[in-house]
Every structure is written in structure tokens, then in C-alpha cells.
Design an enzyme around this catalytic site. Structure first.
Site, mmCIF file in Angstrom:
data_model
loop_
_atom_site.group_PDB
_atom_site.id
_atom_site.type_symbol
_atom_site.label_atom_id
_atom_site.label_comp_id
_atom_site.label_asym_id
_atom_site.label_seq_id
_atom_site.Cartn_x
_atom_site.Cartn_y
_atom_site.Cartn_z
ATOM 1 N N LYS A 121 37.210 -43.289 3.644
ATOM 2 C CA LYS A 121 37.418 -44.254 4.474
ATOM 3 C C LYS A 121 36.186 -45.329 4.034
ATOM 4 O O LYS A 121 35.273 -44.964 4.217
ATOM 5 C CB LYS A 121 37.181 -43.989 5.930
ATOM 6 C CG LYS A 121 37.497 -45.285 6.868
ATOM 7 C CD LYS A 121 37.510 -44.916 8.549
ATOM 8 C CE LYS A 121 37.518 -45.864 9.287
ATOM 9 N NZ LYS A 121 37.719 -45.527 10.722
ATOM 10 N N ASP A 226 38.600 -46.416 21.610
ATOM 11 C CA ASP A 226 39.595 -46.900 21.098
ATOM 12 C C ASP A 226 40.781 -45.909 20.892
ATOM 13 O O ASP A 226 41.529 -45.579 19.881
ATOM 14 C CB ASP A 226 39.176 -47.424 19.527
ATOM 15 C CG ASP A 226 40.389 -48.626 19.069
ATOM 16 O OD1 ASP A 226 41.243 -48.986 19.746
ATOM 17 O OD2 ASP A 226 40.209 -48.861 17.806
HETATM 18 P P1 ADP Z 1 40.372 -48.190 11.602
HETATM 19 O O1 ADP Z 1 38.994 -48.024 12.010
HETATM 20 O O2 ADP Z 1 40.290 -49.356 10.642
HETATM 21 O O3 ADP Z 1 41.424 -48.449 12.522
HETATM 22 P P2 ADP Z 1 41.212 -45.553 11.252
HETATM 23 O O4 ADP Z 1 40.103 -44.424 10.904
HETATM 24 O O5 ADP Z 1 42.051 -45.500 12.485
HETATM 25 O O6 ADP Z 1 40.827 -46.912 10.803
HETATM 26 O O7 ADP Z 1 42.366 -45.200 9.966
HETATM 27 C C1 ADP Z 1 43.419 -45.940 9.652
HETATM 28 C C2 ADP Z 1 44.572 -45.117 9.327
HETATM 29 O O8 ADP Z 1 44.441 -44.495 8.129
HETATM 30 C C3 ADP Z 1 45.060 -44.206 10.262
HETATM 31 O O9 ADP Z 1 45.901 -44.623 11.339
HETATM 32 C C4 ADP Z 1 45.678 -43.138 9.620
HETATM 33 O O10 ADP Z 1 47.058 -43.261 9.176
HETATM 34 C C5 ADP Z 1 44.740 -43.009 8.220
HETATM 35 N N1 ADP Z 1 43.662 -41.995 8.214
HETATM 36 C C6 ADP Z 1 42.697 -42.056 8.521
HETATM 37 N N2 ADP Z 1 41.819 -41.113 8.455
HETATM 38 C C7 ADP Z 1 42.662 -40.215 7.908
HETATM 39 C C8 ADP Z 1 42.512 -38.698 7.830
HETATM 40 N N3 ADP Z 1 41.349 -38.079 7.869
HETATM 41 N N4 ADP Z 1 43.476 -38.206 7.079
HETATM 42 C C9 ADP Z 1 44.730 -38.739 7.009
HETATM 43 N N5 ADP Z 1 44.868 -40.064 7.185
HETATM 44 C C10 ADP Z 1 43.808 -40.638 7.808
HETATM 45 MG MG MG Z 2 41.957 -46.891 13.993
#
Ligand code: ADP
Ligand code: MG
Length: 475
Positions: A121, A226
Site C-alpha cells: 500500500k 472508517d
Molecule cells: P484507502 O485507505 O485508500 O481506502 P485501503 O487500505 O482501504 O485504502 O485499500 C483500498 C483497496 O485496496 C481495498 O478496498 C481493497 O480492495 C484493496 N486492498 C487493500 N489492502 C489489501 C490487502 N492486504 N489485500 C488485498 N487487497 C487489499
Molecule cells: Mg479504504
């Protein structure tokens, strides 16, 4: 947005050296004067101008000559520094496809040497709520380290620390693998965000499980803030994994009850709408109505046996301090509060997309860059060869076969970052002075174009050179 990791393969040591020099300069300059970059990088054979031009071409830097001739990192430049560090640590060897776009992040698959796929991320604080960040600038004005790098890094560090702590207490979260700069590497969740799931086998059970997580987190002293269908992943066996933690707060936060109730309400609302759960008797939902039929089964914040500070030790162990929390709350938590469903309006992602802007940026750079004249006489950097000529492509993953770094320890090692390196107060003072001189020189405007940014510094070079060398030697 595109993260073209191919470019990474073709960057030389000097490219990374200069990129790191810009990052170091950004510790106390929003725009780092070219001459300072040159001095920090102190390439053996000169040639900073050429390297800068190359980095600019690949959009890893942004050129700014409005006040004086200088550069700042773009998101992409920052991405590359973090990715390079992760690769050097042996955390992963290749970057794959993008699997998620969050409000303020991009998520990619990355692959380890043994083929295991993880999730990376990259935090992009300010992408959506840039205006909000701008309006809050005043708060951090006195901090030399204020900028989006700092905020995104803080968000990543916080996310990493909370994920690790939650994991250690048995919460269903991804395994926190490592963190560097604005980048968090975690296990890949096999599943889908709940928002994409139209039908469930056991909606009641899933609902109960999710609700109990909110309660259990509060018992551990934390509120997600959130907690909704976008941040809850579910797999084919209807197993839940929570994600996305940069906005979490303690139950002792002044608005804790409001956040807690909002998280709970999100879950009720979603299950009511999507899965028609039976606790809803009335089709005509008046969202704001306090006298809901589900009032009875709703967890009440006041009735939870909360243990504040329970996770503090774990958080501190990951390097996340109370001060960090304070800083980030002003940006993330309050944004969530004010603007919980903002869309991509006001995006600051132009650096990835605007080719034309980049071209004019390069031209602009050519005409202004104060290093050019000096370097025209320096020998061409013959050792700036492309290091990763042997490009080996796998169907899904592009490998970076250059694990040249020795360090492979996991954990959130933010001390090794360039912007953490300039800690010598003497040096900081000198750098600040230099910057003031540069601004004055630029304001004076009586210099020729080659010395438009008269940025002279007498002495001091060797003292910070040793620090810089220490950092640079890892590239
Ligand atoms: P933000 O803080 O920008 O909302 P998120 O952590 O919610 O970011 O991640 C955005 C999207 O990425 C999630 O909705 C999911 O679909 C995907 N995602 C995030 N982390 C993972 C993970 N560890 N494994 C698989 N998909 C992930
Ligand atoms: Mg998110």
C-alpha cells in the site's frame, strides 16, 4: 495512475543517489535548490545536471523555478525510493498489478523471491483532501518537516503499527510485513471488499462477526473510524478481514463516542440495505432517526468495558508515538469527520498523467538549471551504465534482480530514511541559512540565468558529507 516499475530497472546508482539527495533536501525545503542537491549527492564525476534531467524525464522529480531553481520529489519518485529499499531488504523482488485504489492510497501486488504474493500500500495523503491539508498548513508551519512526504509517511507508519498491534491481539487483519517511507507491505487478503458482495450465505453471522469486531476493538481501547463495507474484506468462506487503519483513534479521543456510533451505524445501514436483515422492521428508513427498531441490539459506547492505552506499548514498539498520533489526527481523522465520502475531486495525481506538463517542465529546466554551465565541462559519467540490462519478464511480475543491499530485517525501520538523516542541529541551521540566501538571491534577480539561484555556502560540505555518504552507501 501507472506505476511503471520498468523505469526502476534502468535507474543507475547515481540516479538513486540524486533522488535520495532531493529527499534529504526536502527535510527542510519544499523545493530543494539545485546546488544543494548537487552538493548532497556529490557525485564522483559531477554530472548531477544530467541525472536530474533523466529523473525529470521519468517524472520522478518536479522542477520548480518560480522562486529559485530547484526540485521536489513526485509521488513516483518517493514510490521508487521506498520500493528500492524494500527490494534491498529482501521483502519482495517484483511489483505486479494494481489491485486497489483507495481514497488516499494505491495498492499493488508484490512478489517475494519464493513466489509468495503480498500487498503493497502506497499512501498518498493529500490526493483527495489536498485542500483540507492546505487549510491546515498553519499548524505545521513551524515544523521544518512539514510536507506531504511527512504526512504520507506518518500515515504508513501508523497503519503499520496499528495493524501489527491488532494482529498480535488476534484481530483479523492482514499480516504487517514491513514499512518504509509511505509504503506498507502486508499479506494479501484473498477475498473481496464487502461492498462488492451481493449475496451472503449467512448474513446474520457475518453481521454479528463484524459488529463484535467494533466492540472488541473498543474494549482494547481503539475505534476504527472508517469501518464500512469498503474496508471489510470477505472471502468465499465468509471469513472477515479488516483493513485500512490510518484514521484509528483511541477510545479516549474527544469524539470517540461519535466515531464509535458512526462505525456501528455504517454496519447497520449497509446490512439493512444490502441484505435486508431482519432487525429492520421498517422499510421506510429515516437514517437520522434515533428511535430505530434496532436500538435494542445496538452496542452502546457507554456500556463497553474499555481499556484505554492497552495497545500503547505495541504501538510505541513499532515506532509510532503519541506526537505522531497528534499530528496525523489533524489531517486524517478530522478529514474523515468532515468529509467522510469525498470522491476523487481535487486530485493531485497530475504528475503521473500529464506528459505535456512534464515536457514543458524539462524545457523549463533546461533553460534555467544553474548546474548546467558548470557541468558542461565535466567528463560524461561513463560509469552511469544501465545496471539492469538483463530484463527478465515474467508474465505477471517484473522482477528487480538487484538485491544489492545487505539489510534484510523486517519491522518499520524509518530511521534509515534519508529524511531522517539530517539530525545535526548545526547542519540544519546551515541549511536553513542557505535556503534564505537562495531565496534572497532569487528575489534580487540581478544574476545571469546560470547563476539565477546564487546559492553559495562556504564550508560545511565535509561535515554533512560524511552523514550523506553513510546514507548513500546503501544504494
Ligand atoms: P484507502 O485507505 O485508500 O481506502 P485501503 O487500505 O482501504 O485504502 O485499500 C483500498 C483497496 O485496496 C481495498 O478496498 C481493497 O480492495 C484493496 N486492498 C487493500 N489492502 C489489501 C490487502 N492486504 N489485500 C488485498 N487487497 C487489499
Ligand atoms: Mg479504504
Amino acid at each position: 495512475m501507472k506505476l511503471d516499475v520498468d523505469v526502476l530497472r534502468y535507474l543507475s546508482k547515481d540516479d538513486f543517489r540524486v533522488l535520495t539527495a532531493v529527499e534529504m533536501g526536502m527535510r527542510n525545503h519544499e523545493i530543494v535548490p539545485s546546488e544543494l542537491i548537487d552538493r548532497i549527492a556529490s557525485l564522483k564525476h559531477g554530472g548531477t545536471y544530467k541525472v536530474l534531467k533523466n529523473l525529470l524525464k521519468h517524472k520522478l522529480l518536479h522542477h520548480d523555478s518560480s522562486k529559485y531553481d530547484g526540485f521536489r520529489l513526485t509521488y513516483l519518485g518517493y514510490d521508487f525510493l521506498a520500493i528500492k529499499t524494500m527490494v534491498n531488504r529482501g521483502i519482495f523482488t517484483g511489483v505486479g498489478r494494481q489491485i486497489g485504489v483507495g481514497k488516499e492510497s494505491d495498492i499493488f501486488e508484490v512478489v517475494k523471491e519464493d513466489g509468495t504474493v503480498l500487498a503493497m500500500k502506497l499512501h498518498r495523503l493529500g490526493r483527495v483532501s489536498f485542500r483540507a491539508v492546505k487549510s491546515k498548513r498553519d499548524y505545521l508551519k513551524h515544523r521544518s518537516s512539514y510536507n506531504w512526504l511527512y504526512l504520507s509517511r506518518l500515515a504508513a507508519l501508523k497503519e503499520f503499527a496499528f495493524m501489527k498491534a491488532l494482529e498480535e491481539h488476534g484481530f483479523p487483519v492482514p499480516n504487517a510485513v514491513d514499512c518504509n517511507r509511505h509504503c506498507v507491505v502486508m499479506s494479501l487478503v484473498r477475498g473481496y471488499p464487502l461492498v462488492q458482495v451481493k449475496q451472503l450465505q449467512n448474513p446474520d453471522v457475518v453481521f454479528e462477526t463484524i459488529l463484535s469486531l467494533v466492540v472488541r476493538m473498543a474494549e482494547h481501547g481503539l475505534i476504527h473510524c472508517d469501518f464500512n463495507e469498503f474496508n471489510i474484506m470477505i472471502d468465499d468462506d465468509e471469513k472477515i478481514t479488516m483493513i485500512d487503519f490510518p484514521q484509528m483513534v483511541s477510545v479516549s479521543h474527544r469524539n470517540a463516542k461519535m466515531y464509535f456510533d458512526r462505525d456501528v451505524e455504517c454496519i447497520f445501514k449497509f446490512f439493512r440495505k444490502r441484505y435486508n436483515l431482519s432487525f429492520q422492521e421498517n422499510e421506510d428508513e429515516s437514517d437520522d432517526s434515533e428511535v430505530d427498531s434496532d436500538e435494542e441490539c445496538r452496542p452502546q459506547f457507554s456500556e463497553i468495558n474499555k481499556v484505554s492505552g492497552f495497545l500503547d506499548k505495541e504501538l510505541a514498539a513499532s515506532g509510532f508515538t503519541g506526537k505522531d498520533q497528534e499530528d496525523i489526527e489533524r489531517f486524517i481523522v478530522e478529514d474523515v469527520e468532515e468529509d467522510s465520502d469525498s470522491d476523487a475531486e481535487g486530485t493531485e495525481d497530475e504528475e503521473y498523467n500529464a506528459d505535456s506538463t512534464n515536457e514543458s517542465n524539462i524545457k523549463d529546466f533546461d533553460s534555467v538549471c544553474s548546474l548546467k554551465k558548470e557541468e558542461d565541462n565535466t567528463p560524461d559519467c561513463g560509469d552511469r551504465q544501465i545496471e539492469h540490462q538483463a530484463v527478465e519478464k515474467d508474465r505477471h511480475f517484473e522482477r528487480d534482480d538487484n538485491p544489492e543491499d545487505e539489510s534484510s530485517q523486517a519491522g518499520c525501520d524509518h530511521d534509515s530514511e534519508a529524511d531522517e538523516q539530517i539530525e545535526d542541529p548545526e547542519l540544519m541551521k546551515r541549511l536553513t541559512k542557505q535556503r534564505q540566501r537562495a531565496i534572497q538571491a532569487a528575489r534580487g534577480r540581478k544574476k545571469s540565468s546560470t547563476s539565477r539561484t546564487k546559492y553559495s555556502d562556504k564550508g560545511g560540505r565535509s561535515s554533512y558529507k560524511s552523514k550523506v555518504q553513510k546514507q548513500m552507501s546503501s544504494w
